[in-house]
Scaffold this active site. Structure first.
Site, short mmCIF file in Angstrom:
data_model
loop_
_atom_site.label_atom_id
_atom_site.label_comp_id
_atom_site.label_asym_id
_atom_site.label_seq_id
_atom_site.Cartn_x
_atom_site.Cartn_y
_atom_site.Cartn_z
N PHE A 23 23.64 18.33 6.32
CA PHE A 23 23.13 17.43 5.30
C PHE A 23 24.22 16.42 4.97
O PHE A 23 25.32 16.79 4.57
CB PHE A 23 22.70 18.19 4.04
CG PHE A 23 21.96 17.31 3.09
CD1 PHE A 23 20.63 16.99 3.32
CD2 PHE A 23 22.61 16.75 1.99
CE1 PHE A 23 19.95 16.12 2.46
CE2 PHE A 23 21.93 15.89 1.13
CZ PHE A 23 20.60 15.59 1.37
N ASP A 36 15.22 12.74 10.83
CA ASP A 36 15.53 14.17 10.73
C ASP A 36 14.37 14.93 11.40
O ASP A 36 14.34 15.08 12.61
CB ASP A 36 15.69 14.47 9.24
CG ASP A 36 16.12 15.87 8.94
OD1 ASP A 36 16.68 16.52 9.82
OD2 ASP A 36 15.92 16.33 7.79
N ARG A 94 25.34 7.57 -2.74
CA ARG A 94 24.88 6.46 -1.89
C ARG A 94 25.97 5.42 -1.69
O ARG A 94 26.00 4.72 -0.69
CB ARG A 94 23.67 5.76 -2.52
CG ARG A 94 22.40 6.60 -2.58
CD ARG A 94 21.24 5.71 -2.98
NE ARG A 94 20.05 6.44 -3.40
CZ ARG A 94 19.13 6.93 -2.59
NH1 ARG A 94 19.25 6.79 -1.30
NH2 ARG A 94 18.08 7.57 -3.06
N GLU A 110 15.49 2.46 9.31
CA GLU A 110 15.63 3.76 8.63
C GLU A 110 17.10 4.16 8.55
O GLU A 110 17.90 3.76 9.39
CB GLU A 110 14.89 4.84 9.44
CG GLU A 110 13.67 5.43 8.80
CD GLU A 110 13.86 6.14 7.48
OE1 GLU A 110 14.77 5.83 6.69
OE2 GLU A 110 13.04 7.03 7.22
N ASP A 111 17.42 4.97 7.55
CA ASP A 111 18.80 5.49 7.46
C ASP A 111 19.02 6.62 8.44
O ASP A 111 20.04 6.69 9.12
CB ASP A 111 19.11 5.92 6.02
CG ASP A 111 18.09 6.88 5.43
OD1 ASP A 111 17.05 7.16 6.08
OD2 ASP A 111 18.31 7.37 4.30
P1 IMP Z 1 12.32 13.02 8.12
O1 IMP Z 1 10.97 12.63 7.63
O2 IMP Z 1 12.54 14.52 8.04
O3 IMP Z 1 12.69 12.46 9.47
O4 IMP Z 1 13.36 12.50 7.05
C1 IMP Z 1 13.64 11.21 6.86
C2 IMP Z 1 14.20 10.97 5.48
O5 IMP Z 1 14.76 12.14 4.87
C3 IMP Z 1 15.35 10.01 5.58
O6 IMP Z 1 14.89 8.68 5.49
C4 IMP Z 1 16.24 10.40 4.43
O7 IMP Z 1 15.85 9.73 3.27
C5 IMP Z 1 16.00 11.88 4.25
N1 IMP Z 1 17.06 12.69 4.90
C6 IMP Z 1 16.98 13.40 6.02
N2 IMP Z 1 18.14 14.00 6.32
C7 IMP Z 1 19.00 13.64 5.34
C8 IMP Z 1 20.38 13.92 5.07
O8 IMP Z 1 21.09 14.64 5.82
N3 IMP Z 1 20.90 13.36 3.96
C9 IMP Z 1 20.19 12.55 3.12
N4 IMP Z 1 18.91 12.26 3.33
C10 IMP Z 1 18.31 12.80 4.42
#
Ligand code: IMP
Length: 181
Positions: free
Chosen positions: A152, A103, A165, A99-100
């Site tokens: 963010f 959050d 990106r 995963e990148d």
């Molecule tokens: P989660 O489901 O809230 O944990 O979010 C995961 C996904 O949300 C990541 O794989 C990202 O694609 C996107 N995401 C969460 N935070 C950021 C951010 O700060 N910048 C860009 N994408 C984000």
């Protein structure tokens, strides 16, 4: 593009160091196991391609596209949709989800449950970034590149509205960039 960035959070040098360290750890853990790395598109693509250069064992990879953010919304919806599924069976495989960023944790929580139903032998997670301040679902992330504060971020594969990106570092976007919309 650089002028839209308020500050650099993770530099190219720090990215390389994190990838080297994570690659070494994964090489040790998966030696003799032929793991399947699952890259979560599109954000993790750049990270995975850098990371696996440091993984010095036989391995395979595949891609899956899920979406949790709707268009211009920079807050999570908790709603995770499979946009492109894997071509590889997970049955009996040692799976490493790449995963990148984690959050709220909704995406990974959902993916782990899904992969369990597909009878993976083991499932571990490597996330380049960790934003613990916003966690709602408690997910155990086995390998983390860098922990960041609640902001963010864009770059190194991560986007805002599909842009940024291609930045080679991780930066915080100026709030006026998305407030202007
Ligand atoms: P989660 O489901 O809230 O944990 O979010 C995961 C996904 O949300 C990541 O794989 C990202 O694609 C996107 N995401 C969460 N935070 C950021 C951010 O700060 N910048 C860009 N994408 C984000």
């Amino acid at each position: 593009m650089n002028s839209d960035i308020e500050k650099v959070l993770v530099s190219e040098k720090e990215i390389n160091e994190a990838n080297e360290r994570l690659g070494k750890d994964l090489t040790e853990e998966y030696s003799g196991k032929n793991p399947l790395f699952v890259c979560i598109l599109r954000g993790a693509a750049m990270f995975m391609m850098d990371l696996i250069r440091h993984v010095d064992i036989p391995m395979e990879y595949d891609f899956m596209d899920v979406s949790s953010y709707g268009g211009e919304n920079t807050d999570t919806t908790g709603d995770v949709k499979i946009v492109k599924d894997l071509d590889t069976s997970l049955k009996g495989r040692d799976v490493v989800i790449v995963e990148d960023i984690i959050d709220t944790g909704f995406t990974l929580d959902r993916l782990i449950k899904l992969f369990e139903t597909r009878e993976a032998k083991s499932i571990k997670i490597v996330s380049f970034l960790d934003k613990p301040a916003r966690r709602i679902k408690q997910v155990h992330v086995d390998y983390i590149g860098v922990q960041i504060p609640d902001a963010f971020v864009v770059g190194y594969g991560m986007d805002y509205n599909e842009h940024y990106r291609n930045l080679p570092y991780v930066g915080v976007l100026k709030p006026e960039v998305y407030n202007a919309k």
